[in-house]
Each structure stands twice: as C-alpha cells, then as structure tokens.
Design a protein around this motif. Structure first.
Motif, PDB file in Angstrom:
ATOM      1  N   THR A  34     -20.885 -12.044  -7.708  1.00 31.68           N
ATOM      2  CA  THR A  34     -20.050 -13.270  -7.084  1.00 31.68           C
ATOM      3  C   THR A  34     -19.155 -12.657  -6.029  1.00 31.68           C
ATOM      4  OG1 THR A  34     -20.100 -14.438  -9.263  1.00 31.68           O
ATOM      5  CG2 THR A  34     -18.324 -14.818  -7.923  1.00 31.68           C
ATOM      6  N   ASN A  37     -20.853 -10.309  -0.935  1.00 29.24           N
ATOM      7  CA  ASN A  37     -21.019 -11.407   0.112  1.00 29.24           C
ATOM      8  C   ASN A  37     -21.940 -10.731   1.402  1.00 29.24           C
ATOM      9  OD1 ASN A  37     -21.049 -13.971   1.124  1.00 29.24           O
ATOM     10  ND2 ASN A  37     -18.869 -13.832   1.734  1.00 29.24           N
ATOM     11  N   SER A  38     -22.821  -9.680   1.017  1.00 22.70           N
ATOM     12  CA  SER A  38     -23.454  -9.034   2.053  1.00 22.70           C
ATOM     13  C   SER A  38     -24.653  -9.512   2.237  1.00 22.70           C
ATOM     14  CB  SER A  38     -23.361  -7.553   1.755  1.00 22.70           C
ATOM     15  OG  SER A  38     -23.743  -7.375   0.378  1.00 22.70           O
ATOM     16  N   PRO A  40     -27.757 -13.068   2.923  1.00 22.59           N
ATOM     17  CA  PRO A  40     -27.874 -14.274   3.247  1.00 22.59           C
ATOM     18  C   PRO A  40     -27.385 -15.240   2.150  1.00 22.59           C
ATOM     19  CG  PRO A  40     -29.813 -13.354   3.797  1.00 22.59           C
ATOM     20  CD  PRO A  40     -28.985 -12.331   3.105  1.00 22.59           C
ATOM     21  N   GLU A  41     -26.739 -16.392   2.300  1.00 24.31           N
ATOM     22  CA  GLU A  41     -26.329 -17.396   1.468  1.00 24.31           C
ATOM     23  C   GLU A  41     -27.025 -17.834   0.540  1.00 24.31           C
ATOM     24  OE1 GLU A  41     -23.735 -21.604   1.458  1.00 24.31           O
ATOM     25  OE2 GLU A  41     -23.576 -20.361   3.124  1.00 24.31           O
ATOM     26  N   GLU A  42     -28.341 -18.224   0.781  1.00 26.94           N
ATOM     27  CA  GLU A  42     -29.326 -18.767  -0.004  1.00 26.94           C
ATOM     28  C   GLU A  42     -29.804 -17.610  -1.160  1.00 26.94           C
ATOM     29  OE1 GLU A  42     -33.831 -20.105  -0.124  1.00 26.94           O
ATOM     30  OE2 GLU A  42     -32.627 -21.007   1.473  1.00 26.94           O
ATOM     31  N   LYS A  43     -29.828 -16.508  -0.820  1.00 29.70           N
ATOM     32  CA  LYS A  43     -30.194 -15.514  -1.638  1.00 29.70           C
ATOM     33  C   LYS A  43     -29.179 -15.141  -2.437  1.00 29.70           C
ATOM     34  CE  LYS A  43     -32.323 -10.828  -1.902  1.00 29.70           C
ATOM     35  NZ  LYS A  43     -33.096  -9.759  -1.408  1.00 29.70           N
ATOM     36  N   HIS A  44     -27.761 -15.179  -2.002  1.00 30.21           N
ATOM     37  CA  HIS A  44     -26.513 -14.813  -2.667  1.00 30.21           C
ATOM     38  C   HIS A  44     -26.600 -15.951  -3.926  1.00 30.21           C
ATOM     39  CE1 HIS A  44     -22.020 -14.464  -3.220  1.00 30.21           C
ATOM     40  NE2 HIS A  44     -22.476 -13.345  -3.179  1.00 30.21           N
ATOM     41  N   VAL A  45     -26.486 -17.188  -3.247  1.00 28.55           N
ATOM     42  CA  VAL A  45     -26.625 -18.284  -4.528  1.00 28.55           C
ATOM     43  C   VAL A  45     -27.407 -18.105  -5.499  1.00 28.55           C
ATOM     44  CG1 VAL A  45     -26.861 -20.732  -4.603  1.00 28.55           C
ATOM     45  CG2 VAL A  45     -25.603 -19.867  -2.841  1.00 28.55           C
TER      46      VAL A  45
END
Length: 77
Positions: A34, A37-38, A40-45
């Motif tokens: 969580t 934040n390093s 891409p947003e989709e992969k992070h989600v």
C-alpha cells in the motif's frame, strides 16, 4: 487430560504460533504494498488487492484456530 488428547495444548500452541506469524507477514506485506508507489497504477492496484486478500485469508485462519483452541479449553497464556 485424557491419553488421546495428550498433545492438544502443544498442537494448538504450534498452530496458533504459525498462523500468527503468517498473519503478521500478510499484514506487513499489505502495509508495504500500500505504501509503495513505484509501479504503474493498475499493477499497484492489483498488488494491493492480492495483498488484501492474503491478509483477510490469514486473518480468518488465525481467528479459526483461536476459536478452536478456545473451544477445546486450551489455555495458552
């Protein structure tokens, strides 16, 4: 305690210790994913959701073992 349940305290303690370790690892991993934040947003989600599911699974298993231990009347404290 009866002969057939000679090791129940030991077994309950071992299972609870193991599940507590897995729960703490899952919680820590969710916190780390969580906070990271390093990527891409989709992969992070997706990673957050996977970590959340693992955390919930570990939470449920930990609670199940705790209830079973309590039901058996084992005092681990």
């Amino acid at each position: 305690m009866t002969e057939s349940m000679r090791y129940i305290d030991e077994v309950c303690a071992a299972l609870l210790d193991d599940m507590e370790r897995k729960y703490i690892m899952a919680r820590t991993h969710l916190e780390q994913v969580t906070a990271a934040n390093s990527m891409p947003e989709e992969k992070h989600v997706d990673q957050i959701e996977a970590a959340r599911k693992e955390y919930l699974r570990a939470s449920k298993e930990y609670l199940a073992i705790a209830f079973k231990t309590k039901f058996l009347g084992v005092d681990l404290e």
